[in-house]
Structures are given as C-alpha cells and as structure tokens.
Design an enzyme around this catalytic site. Structure first.
Site, PDB file in Angstrom:
ATOM      1  N   ARG A  43       0.870  -1.191   0.000  1.00 62.14           N
ATOM      2  CA  ARG A  43       0.000   0.000   0.000  1.00 62.14           C
ATOM      3  C   ARG A  43       0.897   1.228   0.000  1.00 62.14           C
ATOM      4  O   ARG A  43       1.641   1.465   0.944  1.00 62.14           O
ATOM      5  CB  ARG A  43      -0.901  -0.011   1.232  1.00 62.14           C
ATOM      6  CG  ARG A  43      -1.824   1.193   1.342  1.00 62.14           C
ATOM      7  CD  ARG A  43      -2.790   0.983   2.511  1.00 62.14           C
ATOM      8  NE  ARG A  43      -3.730   2.095   2.623  1.00 62.14           N
ATOM      9  CZ  ARG A  43      -3.498   3.182   3.341  1.00 62.14           C
ATOM     10  NH1 ARG A  43      -2.363   3.330   4.000  1.00 62.14           N
ATOM     11  NH2 ARG A  43      -4.410   4.136   3.386  1.00 62.14           N
ATOM     12  N   ASP A  74      -5.232  -0.806  -4.420  1.00 56.19           N
ATOM     13  CA  ASP A  74      -5.846   0.133  -5.357  1.00 56.19           C
ATOM     14  C   ASP A  74      -5.476  -0.107  -6.836  1.00 56.19           C
ATOM     15  O   ASP A  74      -6.352  -0.116  -7.704  1.00 56.19           O
ATOM     16  CB  ASP A  74      -5.474   1.573  -4.890  1.00 56.19           C
ATOM     17  CG  ASP A  74      -5.988   2.669  -5.792  1.00 56.19           C
ATOM     18  OD1 ASP A  74      -6.722   2.345  -6.714  1.00 56.19           O
ATOM     19  OD2 ASP A  74      -5.643   3.840  -5.545  1.00 56.19           O
ATOM     20  N   ASP A  93     -11.928   3.143  -4.839  1.00 57.04           N
ATOM     21  CA  ASP A  93     -11.095   2.610  -5.925  1.00 57.04           C
ATOM     22  C   ASP A  93     -11.988   1.992  -7.009  1.00 57.04           C
ATOM     23  O   ASP A  93     -13.212   2.060  -6.928  1.00 57.04           O
ATOM     24  CB  ASP A  93     -10.119   1.553  -5.380  1.00 57.04           C
ATOM     25  CG  ASP A  93      -9.208   2.131  -4.290  1.00 57.04           C
ATOM     26  OD1 ASP A  93      -9.010   3.363  -4.279  1.00 57.04           O
ATOM     27  OD2 ASP A  93      -8.703   1.344  -3.462  1.00 57.04           O
ATOM     28  N   THR A 138      -6.792   5.086  14.356  1.00 53.69           N
ATOM     29  CA  THR A 138      -5.363   4.811  14.210  1.00 53.69           C
ATOM     30  C   THR A 138      -4.658   5.996  13.574  1.00 53.69           C
ATOM     31  O   THR A 138      -5.237   6.660  12.706  1.00 53.69           O
ATOM     32  CB  THR A 138      -5.146   3.532  13.358  1.00 53.69           C
ATOM     33  OG1 THR A 138      -3.767   3.433  13.032  1.00 53.69           O
ATOM     34  CG2 THR A 138      -5.963   3.540  12.082  1.00 53.69           C
ATOM     35  N   LYS A 375     -21.860  -7.875  36.288  1.00 55.64           N
ATOM     36  CA  LYS A 375     -22.944  -8.027  37.260  1.00 55.64           C
ATOM     37  C   LYS A 375     -23.750  -6.741  37.355  1.00 55.64           C
ATOM     38  O   LYS A 375     -23.204  -5.632  37.264  1.00 55.64           O
ATOM     39  CB  LYS A 375     -22.399  -8.411  38.643  1.00 55.64           C
ATOM     40  CG  LYS A 375     -21.689  -7.300  39.390  1.00 55.64           C
ATOM     41  CD  LYS A 375     -21.735  -7.483  40.899  1.00 55.64           C
ATOM     42  CE  LYS A 375     -23.029  -7.012  41.526  1.00 55.64           C
ATOM     43  NZ  LYS A 375     -23.135  -5.550  41.672  1.00 55.64           N
ATOM     44  N   CYS A 462     -22.063  -3.088  45.158  1.00 53.62           N
ATOM     45  CA  CYS A 462     -20.642  -2.846  44.837  1.00 53.62           C
ATOM     46  C   CYS A 462     -19.734  -3.838  45.552  1.00 53.62           C
ATOM     47  O   CYS A 462     -18.751  -4.331  44.992  1.00 53.62           O
ATOM     48  CB  CYS A 462     -20.237  -1.433  45.236  1.00 53.62           C
ATOM     49  SG  CYS A 462     -21.274  -0.157  44.511  1.00 53.62           S
TER      50      CYS A 462
END
Ligand code: 3NM
Length: 549
Positions: A43, A74, A93, A138, A375, A462
C-alpha cells in the site's frame, strides 16, 4: 489455490517516514515474512507508477520465496504489470467487478467495507475477502470513514453468516489499531455467538500496519503476533473445560455446592488481591468486605498502578458508580493491563441505564476490554445488553437512580436475557435481584439467598463485586461456579446477620454482616459446607427476549 490462502496475519505496508522511518521497505517486509506474516498488501498512496512497479516486483520476489501472496492496494494496473496474486480495493477505488474482469478469476480481490451494505455489495461483485474496519482509530490512516468498533464488525460478520452461500464463504480480516496488546482480546470478542445453535462466522485474520512496519524489529514483532494468534488469550489460559449438566438436578447442585466450599477455602488460602476501581461512597466498606472474606484489598483508581497490580495474581473490579472522562480513561488503561496479565475483571455497570453518558461509557468499555463477569440489576444488565448490540423485546423502563427499582421481567425472561448476553460476550453475566440469575451462556442457575437489608444499605451491590473478584481470582478454572460460591458467601452471610438478636435494622446489620462474612468464610474453609444455599439450575432457557439489531 485461492481457497488455500491464509489470511491470519495480514501485513499492509506503509512507506511513510512516520511509520517506515528511513528503512528500506523491501527489507522490512522480508523480515516480516521470516517472522510469519501470511499475506502481504503493498500500500503506497504517493509513489509514481514506475516506483510502484519496481518496488512491487522486489516485494513479489521476496513473497514468492516464502510462498506468500502479494496484493497491490488500489492499482490493478500495477498488479497486472507485476503478475502478483491480486489487489485490495477501497470504496473509492475501481469496483470489484471491473477489477475481476481485468484480473480474471484466479486472482485474489479484496475490498474494504465498513457496513453491512458495503459488505453485501462487495461479495455480490465477487470479492474473495473483506477488510472490515475501521476497528479502532489509528494514526496510520486518519481519513478513515467510520470507526465501527468490535460491535460494528460483529454485526457485519453476523449479517454475512445469515446471508447467501457467497456471503457465508467470503473471508474476512479486521483492520485499524490492532497490535500485540489487543490482538487476542479482539479475536476472542469477535467470535461472538448470537444463539446456542448457531456457530458465529469467524474472522479469518487481523490486518496490521504499524504493529509490524513501525516496529523496531519487524521479524520479532511478526513472530510475536503470530504466536499470540495461535494461543488462547491470557484471561482464558487457566480455564478448564466447563462441565455440562450432570444427569440429575440433584447431582448438579451437589457438584456446585462442593465446588463452592472448595472455592471458599481457596479464597482464604490464597488471599487474592482485590483491586477496586470504585466510587467514593463504598471504598471503605469494600475494603472491609474484602478483608472479612479473606482477600487482600486495594482501592486504586489511578491506572498507572494497574500493570504492577495486575501481575500480583488478583482481580479488578471496575465499578461505574461515578463516571467522569478521567475515570473512563483510567478504567480503559487498567482493563487493558488486566486483560494482558489474564487477571479476572468484574464490571459493575452501576446506574448504566440512567443517563446517556453512562450508556455510552458502557459501550466504550465493552469495545475496549474483555470482562470475565458482568454483574448488575435488571436495568443495568439491559443497558449492557443494548451496548452489546441487542435490542430488547418486551417491557422496559427507564432507570432513575442507581437503586434497582422494581423488576419488570419474569424469571424465565431474565434467564433468557442473562444467558444470551453471556453467550455473546463470552463471559459470565449475573443479574441480581430477589432471585439472582447467573450464566456463562451454556449453564444458567438461580440463587435465592440474601436478605432485604442488603437493599437498604449503601454499597451492597458494589461489595458483592468485590467478593466476586476474590472468588474469581482464587478459582480461575471454572469462573462461573466460583461466582456462584461468591454470591452464596455474600448472601448467606446477610441471612445469618439478619437473624442475629443484636441486629435491629439496616444500621446494626452492617457490622453484623461483616462479622458473618468473616465467620462463615472461616467455617466453610475449614471443611464446612454452604448450608442453606438455595441454588437451582435452569435447563431450558428460552430465546428471543434479546434480539440482535
Ligand atoms: N485501512 P494500523 S485502517 C490501511 O479502516 C488501513 O480501512 C483502514 O493501520 C480501514 O494497523 C488502516 O497501524 C490503517 O492501525 C491500519
């Protein structure tokens, strides 16, 4: 030939300075091939055609030497000039059928998809595999169209699985933000059954760029990723195969209860760390509960400590009692540390249905971590189910505060909700109430112990989470039965405390409850058994209360 392609560790190259640095791409790819990548996509969005062709030819030589297919991103013309194994096409593409006409049936054609519709069209046009993304944001590709997360990918996989033969057969890889710290969790979470009778469509591989191309040593990085792909995630490493129902209910319950007394003994012997990331209201109480049952508590909300704590063999409680952006970031970092170390994590989605902030916080946590046990009360579990991609049929009601409110569902409906969610998230789900329902998706039980005083004091839900963390940490072979043992310890102690003469109401109940947690733990650990346990198995769990969107 095409059908034999191994997509499991799919390398996408990047020639930019930010990722490749000043290194030579062909040498980096060669190292990755030695390390074990199974397919390579070249790429390069910027080089001129001449450079693309000469680099692709050099890459093809290396790939051929390892018998690994090379695809070109591509550029169908470059793939044709080089004679490599195929192309990968984005949504902008050339379309897949036009590429197929040019390349013929023997070449591999893959397509990037981010929605069910795009996946359906790509398959219809003849794609051999789909690159599904973007999984996580990313830096490698900032102009991604949609970040669809674990749920988005699961939806596409399910739709392909429910589709025609070609959709069922098409291969898939996920892409975006995959690296050594999350790969095993991602593949685990993507294998998400939607019903007991349907095998989910597996993801066939993970596609990575920076985790290999940007790694200081691409060979070591690839072989590490490859090793991770072929081993169970750390949080499953100690699991023994869960037993299936014993012949009679009586035998089953005897087995559960004998496991429970051993589990209590194991908590006292191992004194596991119970790391609580919890709200201010319950910290002191949670620490006392942990001490009374024989665990070692730490209240540490600052995630930078989590990697060290996660190595101590304990478990983490993520309690959403108070949600802030800062808190959420700390949760995510700590969850990652525990997932990597394999320490159990209990998610307590306090008030999950109450506000949109909490609903999206739950979704974010599920998208970024694996929880061994979730839970909550009825409404909290429904909020988790909705974050997991389900819509709920039947009655629903808006949660007001963090108190449980009136139950809306019948017991069979609760069993269906709990087991469906557990199956999909591949974890244990516990719905608390007058009768608790707990399941790992295969085995479902009810527990009818406890006392009304528990609903009249702060932090009882809790600190049940705290108790469960100790039980799971000390009994990792069968976490479902370990959780049942924890619930029994907690709820039978409440019953015993409520019966004491010195207990006049919720106020005097609290210290008596701590005493009973301690007393019963010591008693049962010393060859006792859980007398008065009211556990039943639910063998016919219906489906259909939770429906996947
Ligand atoms: N395609 P990394 S995300 C090339 O979502 C690419 O279609 C994406 O890089 C998509 O592994 C992406 O370094 C980059 O996160 C993935």
């Amino acid at each position: 030939m095409k059908d034999q392609v191994d997509y499991s560790l799919y390398l996408v190259t990047d020639s930019t300075e930010a990722i490749l640095g000043s290194r030579d791409l062909v040498q980096v790819v060669e190292q990755a091939l030695i390390g074990g990548v199974t397919i390579v996509q070249y790429r390069d969005k910027t080089s001129d055609t001449g450079v693309l062709i000469s680099t692709a030819k050099a890459l093809h030589e290396k790939c051929k030497a390892h018998n690994i297919p090379l695809l070109i991103n591509d550029r169908v013309d470059v793939a044709l000039a080089v004679g490599c194994e195929g192309v990968h096409l984005g949504q902008d593409d050339m379309n897949v059928s036009e590429a197929r006409n040019l390349l013929g049936n023997d070449k591999i054609i893959g397509a990037t998809v981010s929605s069910i519709e795009e996946a359906r069209i790509a398959v219809e046009r003849g794609a051999d595999y789909l690159g599904i993304g973007t999984l996580y944001a990313t830096n490698t590709k900032k102009n991604t169209k949609d970040i669809i997360g674990i749920n988005g990918i699961r939806k596409i996989l399910k739709s392909l699985n429910d589709g025609n033969e070609a959709e069922k057969k098409v291969k898939t890889v996920c892409i975006g933000g995959v690296n050594a710290s999350n790969l095993q969790r991602i593949t685990h979470q993507l294998h998400a059954p939607s019903s007991p009778s349907t095998q989910p469509k597996p993801i066939d591989g993970v596609a990575v760029v920076s985790a290999i191309i940007g790694a200081p040593d691409p060979k070591t990085a690839s072989s590490h990723l490859s090793k991770l792909l072929h081993s169970p995630p750390p949080f499953k490493a100690h699991s023994t195969e869960p037993h299936f129902w014993l012949e009679s209910n009586a035998q089953e319950i005897t087995h559960v209860l004998s496991f429970a007394s051993l589990a209590t003994k194991s908590v006292r012997e191992k004194s596991p760390l119970s790391h609580n990331m919890t709200n201010l209201v319950v910290q002191n109480f949670a620490a006392n509960v942990a001490l009374c049952i024989g665990a070692s508590p730490i209240m540490a909300n600052y995630a930078a400590e989590a990697p060290d704590l996660a190595r101590l063999g304990g478990a983490l409680v993520v309690n959403m009692g108070t949600v802030t952006p800062d808190g959420l970031a700390n949760f995510k970092q700590a969850i990652n540390a525990y997932n990597l170390a394999g320490g159990p994590i209990i998610l307590d989605p306090v008030g999950a249905g109450a506000t949109s902030v909490r609903r999206s916080a739950v979704a974010e946590l599920l998208n970024n971590g694996y929880f061994d046990l979730i839970k909550g009360n009825e409404r909290e579990i429904l909020a988790v189910a909705s974050a997991s991609g389900f819509s709920v049929s039947g009655p629903t009601s808006q949660q007001r505060g963090v108190d449980s409110g009136t139950a809306v569902y019948t017991l069979p409906q609760k069993a269906s909700i709990v087991s469906t969610l557990a199956l999909r998230e591949r974890c244990i789900v516990l719905m608390t109430g007058a009768t608790d329902v707990i399941s790992d998706g295969n085995r479902t039980y009810t527990i009818s112990n406890g006392h009304a005083y528990l609903g009249m004091i702060t932090g009882s839900g809790c600190t049940l989470g705290t108790t469960l963390s100790a039980y799971l940490a000390a009994n990792q072979g069968d976490k479902l039965l370990a959780a049942i043992a924890g619930v029994l310890h907690y709820e039978i102690a409440a019953e015993e405390a409520s019966r004491r003469e010195d207990v006049k109401g919720p106020g005097t109940f609290v210290p008596a409850f701590l005493d009973e947690l301690y007393r019963l733990g010591v008693k049962v650990a010393g060859d006792g058994e859980w007398e008065g346990a009211r556990v039943e198995c639910v063998k016919d769990v219906g489906e259909g209360v939770l429906v996947l969107d």
